[in-house]
Enzyme design. Structure first.
Site, PDB file in Angstrom:
ATOM      1  N   ARG A 194       0.823  -1.214   0.000  1.00  0.00           N
ATOM      2  CA  ARG A 194       0.000   0.000   0.000  1.00  0.00           C
ATOM      3  C   ARG A 194       0.852   1.256   0.000  1.00  0.00           C
ATOM      4  O   ARG A 194       2.013   1.222   0.425  1.00  0.00           O
ATOM      5  CB  ARG A 194      -0.945   0.038   1.203  1.00  0.00           C
ATOM      6  CG  ARG A 194      -0.237   0.182   2.573  1.00  0.00           C
ATOM      7  CD  ARG A 194      -0.122   1.604   3.069  1.00  0.00           C
ATOM      8  NE  ARG A 194       0.697   1.730   4.254  1.00  0.00           N
ATOM      9  CZ  ARG A 194       2.000   1.933   4.247  1.00  0.00           C
ATOM     10  NH1 ARG A 194       2.661   2.014   3.126  1.00  0.00           N
ATOM     11  NH2 ARG A 194       2.675   2.058   5.370  1.00  0.00           N
ATOM     12  N   GLU A 246      -0.951  10.602   7.924  1.00  0.00           N
ATOM     13  CA  GLU A 246       0.205   9.835   8.392  1.00  0.00           C
ATOM     14  C   GLU A 246       0.378   9.980   9.892  1.00  0.00           C
ATOM     15  O   GLU A 246       0.301  11.088  10.428  1.00  0.00           O
ATOM     16  CB  GLU A 246       1.450  10.353   7.670  1.00  0.00           C
ATOM     17  CG  GLU A 246       2.429   9.283   7.311  1.00  0.00           C
ATOM     18  CD  GLU A 246       1.867   8.313   6.269  1.00  0.00           C
ATOM     19  OE1 GLU A 246       1.354   7.248   6.688  1.00  0.00           O
ATOM     20  OE2 GLU A 246       1.937   8.626   5.078  1.00  0.00           O
ATOM     21  N   HIS A 247       0.611   8.844  10.530  1.00  0.00           N
ATOM     22  CA  HIS A 247       0.763   8.790  11.992  1.00  0.00           C
ATOM     23  C   HIS A 247      -0.506   9.288  12.686  1.00  0.00           C
ATOM     24  O   HIS A 247      -0.444   9.874  13.770  1.00  0.00           O
ATOM     25  CB  HIS A 247       2.009   9.560  12.447  1.00  0.00           C
ATOM     26  CG  HIS A 247       3.277   8.854  12.067  1.00  0.00           C
ATOM     27  ND1 HIS A 247       3.797   7.824  12.793  1.00  0.00           N
ATOM     28  CD2 HIS A 247       4.096   9.006  10.997  1.00  0.00           C
ATOM     29  CE1 HIS A 247       4.898   7.373  12.199  1.00  0.00           C
ATOM     30  NE2 HIS A 247       5.089   8.067  11.108  1.00  0.00           N
ATOM     31  N   GLY A 306      11.134  -3.669   3.681  1.00  0.00           N
ATOM     32  CA  GLY A 306      11.759  -2.496   4.294  1.00  0.00           C
ATOM     33  C   GLY A 306      11.582  -1.221   3.490  1.00  0.00           C
ATOM     34  O   GLY A 306      12.199  -0.198   3.789  1.00  0.00           O
ATOM     35  N   GLY A 321       8.772   0.438   3.203  1.00  0.00           N
ATOM     36  CA  GLY A 321       7.660   1.255   3.701  1.00  0.00           C
ATOM     37  C   GLY A 321       6.407   1.080   2.872  1.00  0.00           C
ATOM     38  O   GLY A 321       5.483   1.883   2.966  1.00  0.00           O
ATOM     39  N   SER A 375       4.569  -1.637   3.139  1.00  0.00           N
ATOM     40  CA  SER A 375       3.791  -2.619   3.900  1.00  0.00           C
ATOM     41  C   SER A 375       4.012  -4.050   3.471  1.00  0.00           C
ATOM     42  O   SER A 375       3.068  -4.833   3.334  1.00  0.00           O
ATOM     43  CB  SER A 375       2.294  -2.312   3.831  1.00  0.00           C
ATOM     44  OG  SER A 375       1.994  -1.320   4.737  1.00  0.00           O
ATOM     45  N   SER A 376       5.277  -4.399   3.277  1.00  0.00           N
ATOM     46  CA  SER A 376       5.578  -5.794   2.981  1.00  0.00           C
ATOM     47  C   SER A 376       5.108  -6.684   4.146  1.00  0.00           C
ATOM     48  O   SER A 376       4.592  -7.784   3.917  1.00  0.00           O
ATOM     49  CB  SER A 376       7.074  -5.989   2.741  1.00  0.00           C
ATOM     50  OG  SER A 376       7.826  -5.443   3.809  1.00  0.00           O
ATOM     51  N   ASP A 382      -2.349  -0.214   7.643  1.00  0.00           N
ATOM     52  CA  ASP A 382      -1.791  -1.051   6.578  1.00  0.00           C
ATOM     53  C   ASP A 382      -2.637  -2.307   6.373  1.00  0.00           C
ATOM     54  O   ASP A 382      -3.013  -2.655   5.255  1.00  0.00           O
ATOM     55  CB  ASP A 382      -0.342  -1.441   6.917  1.00  0.00           C
ATOM     56  CG  ASP A 382       0.519  -0.216   7.179  1.00  0.00           C
ATOM     57  OD1 ASP A 382       0.092   0.893   6.829  1.00  0.00           O
ATOM     58  OD2 ASP A 382       1.617  -0.379   7.745  1.00  0.00           O
ATOM     59  N   TYR A 391       9.458   4.897  15.972  1.00  0.00           N
ATOM     60  CA  TYR A 391       8.004   4.793  15.786  1.00  0.00           C
ATOM     61  C   TYR A 391       7.303   4.680  17.142  1.00  0.00           C
ATOM     62  O   TYR A 391       6.356   5.409  17.437  1.00  0.00           O
ATOM     63  CB  TYR A 391       7.704   3.578  14.906  1.00  0.00           C
ATOM     64  CG  TYR A 391       6.238   3.401  14.578  1.00  0.00           C
ATOM     65  CD1 TYR A 391       5.675   4.062  13.485  1.00  0.00           C
ATOM     66  CD2 TYR A 391       5.423   2.581  15.350  1.00  0.00           C
ATOM     67  CE1 TYR A 391       4.333   3.895  13.170  1.00  0.00           C
ATOM     68  CE2 TYR A 391       4.086   2.412  15.043  1.00  0.00           C
ATOM     69  CZ  TYR A 391       3.543   3.063  13.948  1.00  0.00           C
ATOM     70  OH  TYR A 391       2.215   2.906  13.650  1.00  0.00           O
TER      71      TYR A 391
HETATM   72  C1  GLA Z   1       3.350   2.448   9.594  1.00  0.00           C
HETATM   73  C2  GLA Z   1       2.353   1.749  10.509  1.00  0.00           C
HETATM   74  C3  GLA Z   1       0.951   2.306  10.289  1.00  0.00           C
HETATM   75  C4  GLA Z   1       0.952   3.840  10.405  1.00  0.00           C
HETATM   76  C5  GLA Z   1       2.065   4.432   9.550  1.00  0.00           C
HETATM   77  C6  GLA Z   1       2.183   5.933   9.732  1.00  0.00           C
HETATM   78  O1  GLA Z   1       3.085   2.148   8.260  1.00  0.00           O
HETATM   79  O2  GLA Z   1       2.337   0.362  10.253  1.00  0.00           O
HETATM   80  O3  GLA Z   1       0.054   1.746  11.206  1.00  0.00           O
HETATM   81  O4  GLA Z   1       1.062   4.245  11.739  1.00  0.00           O
HETATM   82  O5  GLA Z   1       3.313   3.857   9.825  1.00  0.00           O
HETATM   83  O6  GLA Z   1       1.058   6.576   9.241  1.00  0.00           O
END
Ligand code: GLA
Length: 380
Positions: A27, A33-34, A122, A124, A126-127, A172, A222
């Site tokens: 994705r 974000e966050h 790695g 980012g 969402s592997s 994700d 994180y």
């Molecule tokens: C990662 C986390 C998500 C989200 C994002 C930031 O991808 O897995 O849950 O918190 O960071 O938006």
């Protein structure tokens, strides 16, 4: 790898043909974000890269796991024993999902699963979550069961918390389980309410540029952000930062440390930007959408401090091009990918500009690909 090659690889690993294949995409998040672990809103899309899980039943009471991306690191579990995390590290994602399915009452089916993923690890994208959701679908199919998408997403999130011990939010897993082609998903992370938002303007394309700087959510950055947000909410007497608006945050500023205030300012602003972005997409106003992306990036860079030099460079290079509406880092940050929303006719020129600038700065090319909103997890 096409399906025949996947079948052949399965044959090599397990000596038989697979019975089914589950597919779960990666994705990118357009904006928001966050915000997920602050009960806010997110607006991700599924992308064309995916993890496939080919499976077949076994008759020895075991769950066998192999991945073409992890050669020589197969794992096997005796389903009569409780499932525990351990080596090899990658297998904690599928093992965690199996354990959570068992906890939810599923009688785990003995089976072999072979994974093959085009989602770079790695990056980012969402592997991890795609591996989890693919596992969930494969195990459910092997057990002859199904599960509603959001419930599966929650279960996979719980697995990620418990086994690889990454304290991720729900975004994700939710987009991967619920994504629909040509739509972004507006998800309310407080109650799981989801709205499919059409995102399919043929004149606009989303470029994804990979810094190839390792994005490590299991590192402390994180979790620290998450803790700072929760501390700020507690000090301001709200259940989550979602419950604040700018006025309330400013009124409570003296109760927060400077860092907590800046983290909260990002979250409060980002939630408002996400809702504004949905209005912009629905109005076909890509210029406005682009402005919100840029504001999001600046807030993540300055207040939330999760960007990095390489991400900032890609965003700047994209924004310097004609035909770019907006650009920002996407996902957790600390490396990973940036996205740029550009006019389709300018996609190649912007790609070239990003790659040339990146190579000049860092001495290597960064992969850039164009994506649309792809289909979420399914069986093939
Ligand atoms: C990662 C986390 C998500 C989200 C994002 C930031 O991808 O897995 O849950 O918190 O960071 O938006």
């Amino acid at each position: 790898m096409d399906i025949d090659e996947l079948n052949a690889a399965f044959g090599k690993a397990f000596g038989r043909r697979p019975v089914g294949v589950a597919v779960a995409p990666g994705r990118v998040n357009l904006i928001g974000e966050h915000t997920d672990y602050n009960d806010g809103f997110v607006l991700p899309i599924a992308v064309d890269l995916a993890t496939r899980a080919a499976w077949a039943p076994r008759d020895d009471g075991r769950l066998a796991l192999a991945s073409l991306q992890q050669p020589g690191k197969d794992a096997e579990i005796d389903l009569c024993e409780p499932i525990a995390p351990g080596e090899p590290a990658w297998s904690n994602y599928p093992k965690g999902v199996a354990a959570m399915l068992a906890t939810s009452g599923l009688e785990l089916p003995a089976c072999s699963i072979l994974f093959d993923s085009s989602v770079p690890i790695g990056s980012g994208l969402s592997s991890s979550a795609s591996l989890e959701v693919a596992t969930g679908l494969a195990l459910l199919a092997a057990a002859g069961k199904d599960m509603e998408g959001y419930k599966l997403a929650r279960l996979c999130q719980a697995a990620e918390h418990a086994f690889p011990e990454v304290p991720c939010g729900i975004m994700d897993q939710a987009i991967i389980a619920l994504g629909q082609a040509d739509h972004a998903l507006l998800l309310d992370c407080r109650d799981g309410q989801a709205r499919q938002v059409p995102f399919n303007d043929p004149d606009v394309v989303l470029l994804v540029a990979d810094t190839q700087v390792a994005h490590e959510l299991s590192g402390g950055g994180y979790a620290a952000r998450r803790d700072q947000c929760h501390a700020a909410a507690e000090k301001l007497n709200v259940a989550a930062l979602r419950d604040l608006n700018t006025g309330a945050l400013e009124a409570g500023r003296d109760h927060l440390t400077e860092v907590e205030y800046r983290r909260a300012r990002h979250v409060v602003g980002e939630i408002a930007r996400t809702l504004a972005a949905v209005d912009a997409v629905e109005a076909g106003d890509m210029a406005r959408f682009g402005e919100l992306m840029v504001a999001s990036h600046e807030s993540l860079r300055d207040d939330y401090e999760v960007s990095c030099e390489e991400l900032d460079a890609i965003v700047a290079a994209a924004l310097a091009c004609d035909g770019t509406f907006g650009a920002r880092m996407t996902g957790g940050g600390f490396g990973g990918c940036a996205i740029a929303l550009v006019r389709t006719a300018r996609a190649e020129a912007v790609t070239e500009a990003i790659q040339t600038d990146y190579e000049k700065r860092y001495g290597r090319r960064c992969p850039v690909f164009a994506t649309h909103a792809a289909q979420g997890a399914c069986y093939v």
